[in-house]
Design a protein around this motif. Structure first.
Motif: not given
Length: 146
Positions: A101-118
């Motif tokens: 179940n999701r809680k707010k957490g850290t919100e990241i907005v991915l746009t073209a050309g961005t990446f994230m590593v989890v």
């Protein structure tokens, strides 16, 4: 978690040799690559995905793989929260998929050309619409760590 622009991916090559191979994949031009799964080696594969974002989503985590998610076209929000702060609602060990179940957490907005590593401790709820639902295209690189 790492969040940055693709042109800065080389900054993180020293984190781990397997992660470096995954980050180096982001240099490819995926614009003509069909949606689907592509095997690189036994520790690395990637998926080209296209879908419509939605108002909300469950969080997911993986125990065997690190995700490198890179937006090719469109915008989506990904909420990240440590798995210890969430309640697991489903487990699919055969798919290395654990849903929470999701809680707010850290919100990241991915746009073209961005990446994230989890990493495995980073439950992430992807495909969330920023303003209104929209079609997105991204590459998700899966790096085996176990």
């Amino acid at each position: 978690m790492i969040f940055d622009r693709v042109e800065n991916a080389e900054t993180y090559l020293g984190v781990d040799a397997r992660i470096a191979r995954g980050l180096n994949l982001l240099k490819q031009d995926f614009s003509q690559t069909p949606v689907g799964r592509y095997e690189v080696n036994e520790d690395l594969f990637y998926m080209i995905q296209e879908y419509e974002t939605k108002p909300d989503n469950l969080a997911e985590a993986h125990r065997k793989y690190v995700d490198i998610q890179c937006m090719l076209n469109g915008v989506e929000m990904i909420a990240v929260q440590n798995v210890t702060k969430l309640t697991q609602v489903e487990a699919h060990p055969d798919k290395d998929l654990y849903l929470y179940n999701r809680k707010k957490g850290t919100e990241i907005v991915l746009t073209a050309g961005t990446f994230m590593v989890v990493w495995p401790q980073d439950a992430h709820a992807a495909a969330i619409a920023v303003d209104v639902p929209e079609k997105v295209r991204k590459v998700v690189v899966k790096v085996r760590i176990v």
